[in-house]
Write an enzyme that holds these catalytic residues in place. Structure first.
Site, PDB file in Angstrom:
ATOM      1  N   LYS A   1      -2.009  15.407  -3.328  1.00  0.00           N
ATOM      2  CA  LYS A   1      -3.318  14.890  -3.744  1.00  0.00           C
ATOM      3  C   LYS A   1      -3.479  13.406  -3.381  1.00  0.00           C
ATOM      4  O   LYS A   1      -2.526  12.640  -3.493  1.00  0.00           O
ATOM      5  CB  LYS A   1      -3.439  15.052  -5.266  1.00  0.00           C
ATOM      6  CG  LYS A   1      -4.817  14.751  -5.816  1.00  0.00           C
ATOM      7  CD  LYS A   1      -4.821  14.865  -7.332  1.00  0.00           C
ATOM      8  CE  LYS A   1      -4.265  13.635  -8.002  1.00  0.00           C
ATOM      9  NZ  LYS A   1      -5.230  12.819  -8.748  1.00  0.00           N
TER      10      LYS A   1
ATOM     11  N   LYS B   1      -4.878   6.997  -6.318  1.00  0.00           N
ATOM     12  CA  LYS B   1      -5.050   5.547  -6.205  1.00  0.00           C
ATOM     13  C   LYS B   1      -3.746   4.789  -6.417  1.00  0.00           C
ATOM     14  O   LYS B   1      -3.614   3.649  -6.007  1.00  0.00           O
ATOM     15  CB  LYS B   1      -6.145   5.065  -7.153  1.00  0.00           C
ATOM     16  CG  LYS B   1      -5.894   5.316  -8.622  1.00  0.00           C
ATOM     17  CD  LYS B   1      -6.986   4.693  -9.462  1.00  0.00           C
ATOM     18  CE  LYS B   1      -7.795   5.694 -10.241  1.00  0.00           C
ATOM     19  NZ  LYS B   1      -7.046   6.514 -11.208  1.00  0.00           N
TER      20      LYS B   1
ATOM     21  N   LYS C   1       4.167  13.527 -12.328  1.00  0.00           N
ATOM     22  CA  LYS C   1       4.190  12.065 -12.481  1.00  0.00           C
ATOM     23  C   LYS C   1       5.547  11.575 -12.974  1.00  0.00           C
ATOM     24  O   LYS C   1       6.014  10.523 -12.561  1.00  0.00           O
ATOM     25  CB  LYS C   1       3.073  11.590 -13.424  1.00  0.00           C
ATOM     26  CG  LYS C   1       1.696  11.655 -12.768  1.00  0.00           C
ATOM     27  CD  LYS C   1       0.655  10.851 -13.518  1.00  0.00           C
ATOM     28  CE  LYS C   1      -0.664  10.855 -12.771  1.00  0.00           C
ATOM     29  NZ  LYS C   1      -1.746  10.160 -13.434  1.00  0.00           N
TER      30      LYS C   1
HETATM   31  N1  AQP Z   1      -7.706  13.449  -4.912  1.00  0.00           N
HETATM   32  C1  AQP Z   1      -8.650  13.794  -5.754  1.00  0.00           C
HETATM   33  N2  AQP Z   1      -9.563  14.731  -5.410  1.00  0.00           N
HETATM   34  C2  AQP Z   1     -10.545  15.093  -6.283  1.00  0.00           C
HETATM   35  N3  AQP Z   1     -10.673  14.565  -7.508  1.00  0.00           N
HETATM   36  C3  AQP Z   1      -9.792  13.642  -7.900  1.00  0.00           C
HETATM   37  N4  AQP Z   1      -9.641  12.930  -9.016  1.00  0.00           N
HETATM   38  C4  AQP Z   1      -8.576  12.105  -8.895  1.00  0.00           C
HETATM   39  N5  AQP Z   1      -8.022  12.249  -7.698  1.00  0.00           N
HETATM   40  C5  AQP Z   1      -8.739  13.208  -7.046  1.00  0.00           C
HETATM   41  C6  AQP Z   1     -10.509  13.053 -10.168  1.00  0.00           C
HETATM   42  O1  AQP Z   1     -10.944  11.754 -10.546  1.00  0.00           O
HETATM   43  C7  AQP Z   1     -11.088  11.710 -11.975  1.00  0.00           C
HETATM   44  C8  AQP Z   1     -10.355  10.530 -12.517  1.00  0.00           C
HETATM   45  O2  AQP Z   1      -8.976  10.622 -12.296  1.00  0.00           O
HETATM   46  P1  AQP Z   1      -7.990   9.630 -13.042  1.00  0.00           P
HETATM   47  O3  AQP Z   1      -8.018   8.317 -12.396  1.00  0.00           O
HETATM   48  O4  AQP Z   1      -8.312   9.591 -14.469  1.00  0.00           O
HETATM   49  O5  AQP Z   1      -6.588  10.282 -12.944  1.00  0.00           O
HETATM   50  P2  AQP Z   1      -5.900  11.052 -11.782  1.00  0.00           P
HETATM   51  O6  AQP Z   1      -6.483  12.403 -11.728  1.00  0.00           O
HETATM   52  O7  AQP Z   1      -4.430  10.948 -12.035  1.00  0.00           O
HETATM   53  O8  AQP Z   1      -6.326  10.212 -10.491  1.00  0.00           O
HETATM   54  P3  AQP Z   1      -5.432   9.390  -9.499  1.00  0.00           P
HETATM   55  O9  AQP Z   1      -6.324   8.705  -8.524  1.00  0.00           O
HETATM   56  O10 AQP Z   1      -4.363  10.279  -8.950  1.00  0.00           O
HETATM   57  O11 AQP Z   1      -4.838   8.285 -10.463  1.00  0.00           O
HETATM   58  P4  AQP Z   1      -3.369   7.788 -10.605  1.00  0.00           P
HETATM   59  O12 AQP Z   1      -2.851   7.573  -9.195  1.00  0.00           O
HETATM   60  O13 AQP Z   1      -3.471   6.520 -11.384  1.00  0.00           O
HETATM   61  O14 AQP Z   1      -2.624   8.842 -11.356  1.00  0.00           O
HETATM   62  C9  AQP Z   1     -10.558  13.035 -12.513  1.00  0.00           C
HETATM   63  O15 AQP Z   1     -11.654  13.882 -12.774  1.00  0.00           O
HETATM   64  C10 AQP Z   1      -9.744  13.568 -11.387  1.00  0.00           C
HETATM   65  O16 AQP Z   1      -9.668  14.971 -11.399  1.00  0.00           O
END
Ligand code: AQP
Length: 335
Positions: free
Chosen positions: A197, A200, A115
């Protein structure tokens, strides 16, 4: 244990529109586990501000995530569903645990490396400290199980290390939690780059499907999904784009690899993508319908938020009081 049930804690950042990655990797499993555990599902807005957020959007998204939890089938009466910043114990325990966490172990966190490289400029201390706040989230509730996607596995491991260190120094204050990941879909990949990955906060809207995308958008995004120049639908890491679409399909239809491969044996990629789109649309339809109903019921949501923040605080404050006593803080009248 609460009411003789083991405890689950998990959360999602309101840092954008929830994707099917968040759904398949996390929420879907929460729904399946909610009857067997006492569950706490958090909207982790304090985690979201580790990268820049627009305040009005963050406020709106925090409520939206809670509505999506309910719309996905999580019961707000049975489970404790709340917004992290409404329970101050998270910040308090987070600070204390900072003082029991080593720079060396934090420097190994891959999500921070990814990140911070992506952001490039002005990486905050909060982003670096994210795993310690997550440890506090989990440990406050004496959590047994943390259902997460694969990207969060390392953060649960450091949580265990911090908890064990604290317990060894004082006494058995914290339950040592375990990570729980789905068999398929623990890492849903970007539709535009299947080596990355699905996130969002990705700048490219075509890289993800959100839980509120309409059917036409879902079809369009899946049609554009990057695959390969072959024609065979096979579940193998040599075909990451196809494997990712199969993961999405299998998760939406609750099928196995063999069933899915057989289903698409003589299909071209066009037909395969259409079937994946149909499966996603079918999965999201009831969630979207319920979400719209909740949109018209602001009072209901406010009531849930207030009640659940109180329920969460009560449990969290019990753990926090024990921790404060152990580390030597003056509590009330004690000498
Ligand atoms: N691509 C993914 N596949 C499977 N699981 C996922 N999770 C996130 N992306 C995937 C799971 O969703 C939960 C919440 O995630 P988060 O929003 O707290 O943080 P993150 O993992 O950083 O998710 P994002 O969507 O990538 O958010 P941003 O873009 O804001 O950093 C977790 O259990 C995560 O594993």
């Amino acid at each position: 244990m609460i009411n003789d049930k083991k405890i689950i804690f998990s959360g999602i950042q309101p840092s954008g529109n929830l994707t099917i990655g968040n759904y398949i990797g996390a929420i879907k499993n929460w729904v399946e586990l909610q009857n067997d555990y006492q569950s706490l599902f958090c909207v982790v807005d304090m985690h979201a501000i580790t990268v820049k957020q627009e305040p009005a959007t963050l406020r709106k998204k925090s409520r939206e995530v809670l509505k999506l939890y309910i719309a996905s089938g999580l019961d707000p009466e049975k489970n404790i569903m709340f917004i992290q910043s409404q329970v101050p114990a998270h910040a308090e325990l987070g600070w204390i645990l900072n003082c029991y966490t080593y720079m060396g172990e934090m420097n190994r966190m891959t999500q921070f490396k990814e990140k911070s490289t992506k952001q490039n400029i002005n990486t905050t201390v909060g982003l670096f400290d994210y795993p310690v706040l997550m440890a506090a989230d989990i440990l406050l509730y004496q959590t047994d199980l943390v259902p997460i996607g694969e990207d969060q596995k390392q953060h649960v491991e450091i949580t265990r290390d911090i908890a064990e260190r604290f317990n060894n120094l004082y006494s058995e204050i914290f339950t040592i939690p375990e990570a729980y990941m789905p068999k398929f879909g623990a890492r849903i990949m970007s539709l535009q780059d299947p080596t990355k990955k699905m996130s969002k906060s990705d700048d490219d809207e075509n890289s993800y499907i959100t839980l509120l995308d309409d059917p036409a958008k879902i079809e369009r995004k899946l049609k554009r999904a990057v695959t390969d120049s072959d024609t065979e639908v096979r579940y193998t890491k040599e075909k990451p784009g196809i494997k990712n679409l199969l993961d999405i399909y299998m998760s939406c239809t609750n099928t196995t690899v063999t069933q899915a491969e057989n289903r698409f044996k003589n299909c071209g990629y066009g037909e395969f993508k259409q079937e994946v789109a149909d499966a996603v649309i079918h999965t999201l339809k009831p969630i979207q319908d319920r979400f719209r109903e909740l949109d018209n019921d602001k009072d209901y949501l406010d009531r849930i938020l207030k009640q659940n923040a109180e329920r969460a605080s009560e449990i969290a404050n019990r753990t926090l009081a024990k921790v404060k006593k152990k580390v030597g803080f003056v509590i009330g009248e004690n000498k």
